[in-house]
Scaffold this active site. Structure first.
Site, PDB file in Angstrom:
ATOM      1  N   ASP A 157       0.854  -1.208   0.000  1.00  0.00           N
ATOM      2  CA  ASP A 157       0.000   0.000   0.000  1.00  0.00           C
ATOM      3  C   ASP A 157       0.884   1.249   0.000  1.00  0.00           C
ATOM      4  OD1 ASP A 157      -0.840   0.510   3.528  1.00  0.00           O
ATOM      5  OD2 ASP A 157       0.956  -0.376   2.605  1.00  0.00           O
ATOM      6  N   THR A 209       2.828  -5.981   2.862  1.00  0.00           N
ATOM      7  CA  THR A 209       3.336  -4.859   3.669  1.00  0.00           C
ATOM      8  C   THR A 209       2.249  -3.826   3.942  1.00  0.00           C
ATOM      9  OG1 THR A 209       4.079  -3.696   1.673  1.00  0.00           O
ATOM     10  CG2 THR A 209       5.680  -5.164   2.769  1.00  0.00           C
ATOM     11  N   HIS A 228       9.602   0.486   8.076  1.00  0.00           N
ATOM     12  CA  HIS A 228       8.944  -0.749   8.500  1.00  0.00           C
ATOM     13  C   HIS A 228       9.015  -1.844   7.426  1.00  0.00           C
ATOM     14  CE1 HIS A 228       6.856   1.646  11.631  1.00  0.00           C
ATOM     15  NE2 HIS A 228       6.575   2.499  10.679  1.00  0.00           N
ATOM     16  N   ASP A 229       8.437  -1.570   6.267  1.00  0.00           N
ATOM     17  CA  ASP A 229       8.202  -2.610   5.256  1.00  0.00           C
ATOM     18  C   ASP A 229       9.488  -3.177   4.678  1.00  0.00           C
ATOM     19  OD1 ASP A 229       5.352  -0.744   4.019  1.00  0.00           O
ATOM     20  OD2 ASP A 229       5.517  -2.176   5.650  1.00  0.00           O
ATOM     21  N   ASN A 274      -2.574   2.649   3.393  1.00  0.00           N
ATOM     22  CA  ASN A 274      -2.088   3.999   3.738  1.00  0.00           C
ATOM     23  C   ASN A 274      -3.004   5.076   3.184  1.00  0.00           C
ATOM     24  OD1 ASN A 274       0.237   3.587   5.319  1.00  0.00           O
ATOM     25  ND2 ASN A 274       1.306   2.832   3.488  1.00  0.00           N
ATOM     26  N   PHE A 323      -1.078  -0.381  12.582  1.00  0.00           N
ATOM     27  CA  PHE A 323      -1.980   0.042  11.507  1.00  0.00           C
ATOM     28  C   PHE A 323      -2.394  -1.098  10.577  1.00  0.00           C
ATOM     29  CE2 PHE A 323      -3.934   2.991   8.640  1.00  0.00           C
ATOM     30  CZ  PHE A 323      -3.626   2.564   7.353  1.00  0.00           C
ATOM     31  N   ASN A 324      -1.448  -1.847  10.014  1.00  0.00           N
ATOM     32  CA  ASN A 324      -1.788  -2.861   9.009  1.00  0.00           C
ATOM     33  C   ASN A 324      -2.777  -3.891   9.559  1.00  0.00           C
ATOM     34  OD1 ASN A 324      -0.172  -1.731   7.065  1.00  0.00           O
ATOM     35  ND2 ASN A 324       1.563  -3.107   7.416  1.00  0.00           N
ATOM     36  N   ASP A 347       6.728   1.119   1.883  1.00  0.00           N
ATOM     37  CA  ASP A 347       6.434   0.094   0.873  1.00  0.00           C
ATOM     38  C   ASP A 347       7.285   0.336  -0.371  1.00  0.00           C
ATOM     39  OD1 ASP A 347       3.809   1.003   2.328  1.00  0.00           O
ATOM     40  OD2 ASP A 347       3.401  -1.059   1.719  1.00  0.00           O
TER      41      ASP A 347
HETATM   42  O1  RIB Z   1       2.410   0.501  10.838  1.00  0.00           O
HETATM   43  C1  RIB Z   1       3.299   0.601   9.758  1.00  0.00           C
HETATM   44  C2  RIB Z   1       2.691   0.051   8.515  1.00  0.00           C
HETATM   45  O2  RIB Z   1       1.541   0.814   8.169  1.00  0.00           O
HETATM   46  C3  RIB Z   1       3.625   0.139   7.285  1.00  0.00           C
HETATM   47  O3  RIB Z   1       3.356  -0.930   6.424  1.00  0.00           O
HETATM   48  C4  RIB Z   1       3.232   1.433   6.645  1.00  0.00           C
HETATM   49  O4  RIB Z   1       3.478   1.446   5.233  1.00  0.00           O
HETATM   50  C5  RIB Z   1       1.754   1.450   6.904  1.00  0.00           C
HETATM   51  O5  RIB Z   1       1.136   0.656   5.903  1.00  0.00           O
HETATM   52 CA    CA Z   2       2.772  -0.496   4.089  1.00  0.00          CA
END
Ligand code: RIB
Ligand code: CA
Length: 313
Positions: free
Chosen positions: A11, A127, A241-242, A41, A167-168, A16
């Site tokens: 996303d 991701t 993160h990703d 996102n 979040f994801n 990403d």
């Molecule tokens: O919490 C971080 C995640 O949420 C990452 O994948 C970032 O791209 C968002 O999607």
């Molecule tokens: Ca992401």
């Protein structure tokens, strides 16, 4: 290095985009079978446009890219515009219209087609929210035993969208429950490890010395991402993160992993989207996840540097 087939379900999203750039770099042993996009996102249409633009920048024109789910399975969509900007990839100046086009096929159908046709050697790398992965498993359960591994960014022992949820996972906890209960081998890169992958000023200044368009693009991404992370979380840089998922697939020795049981909360008023990570084994439930908890920062950033430098002719 033996090549490894992956499908990146993403996303984009600044991190990403960096994950995709790392996966497609000349130092990567990964073979991108497909790229799929999901609502996360920002809206899925914007995530798709962003993914296509990143493919243009890195010259990735031979990998099929398909758009996926435009909302979670049950809840209403929530987006992270305040972190990634209105476009979902704010910061760098990008052309309005990418030359690469998405294929005329839903991402879930592409995931199913690729996995069914495979020799059980495709790793899925989600991701973003897990909506596409869950939909593919429900639509065609035959893919479940054929998926080699799922290497995902999501979850953690704390949250960044609520105190309990990352979040994801939070965006689509029902989808996450389907995936974590599927029995497919899972390697999980949650906030415990991704918050160790922070691009500080020293890191960004070192990457900025690489003289090619892709490195310049990544520095621009990191500059914007660091600004929003400082404003919202007081960070001294952007946690990519990703990219941890791809770095793990290229060089697993960068990470410290623990075999644990992880369950997904889909009911709690304050705990919806929580990844219940049983690090002490108190549940006695069968472990289902390799959980990343440690990162060798020097190795990680050396890998990122080499990957970006590999885009120089
Ligand atoms: O919490 C971080 C995640 O949420 C990452 O994948 C970032 O791209 C968002 O999607
Ligand atoms: Ca992401």
């Amino acid at each position: 290095m033996t090549s490894r087939k992956i499908i990146l379900d993403c996303d984009p999203g600044h991190d990403d985009a960096i994950a995709l750039i790392l996966a497609a770099s000349k130092i990567s042993n990964l073979q991108l079978e497909a790229i799929t996009t999901v609502a996360g996102n920002v809206e899925v249409e914007k995530n798709t446009l962003n993914a296509l633009k990143v493919c243009d920048i890195i010259g990735l024109d031979d990998v099929p890219l398909a758009q996926g789910a435009n909302r979670p399975l049950v809840k209403k969509q929530e987006i992270a515009e305040e972190i990634h900007g209105e476009t979902g990839l704010d910061g760098p100046a990008l052309p309005a219209h990418p030359s690469k086009q998405a294929i005329d096929m839903h991402a879930v159908d592409l995931l199913i087609e690729k996995v069914l046709a495979s020799d059980n050697d495709i790793t899925l790398v989600p991701t973003g929210p897990l909506t596409n992965i869950a939909l593919a498993m429900v639509r065609e359960p035959k893919i479940i035993p054929k998926i080699k591994e799922i290497v995902l960014m999501g979850g953690g022992t704390f949250g960044n969208w609520t105190p309990a949820a990352e979040f994801n996972i939070y965006v689509d906890a029902e989808a996450a429950k389907v995936v974590f209960e599927s029995g497919v081998p899972i390697s999980m890169f949650g906030l415990d490890v991704t918050h160790q992958a922070v691009a500080t000023d020293d890191v960004v200044n070192k990457l900025a010395k690489i003289d090619n368009e892709v490195a310049t693009f990544v520095v621009e991404l990191l500059t914007f991402f660091a600004k929003t992370y400082k404003e919202h979380f007081g960070f001294d840089g952007a946690p990519i993160h990703d990219a941890c998922t791809i770095a793990y697939l290229i060089n697993p020795s960068i990470f410290q992993m623990q075999r644990v049981r992880v369950d997904i909360e889909t009911k709690g008023e304050f705990s919806y989207g929580l990844t219940s990570i049983d690090r002490l084994g108190v549940t006695g439930r069968e472990p289902n996840v390799d959980f990343a908890y440690g990162l060798d920062k020097e190795k990680f950033w050396d890998l990122m540097y080499d990957a970006l430098a590999s885009y120089s002719n």
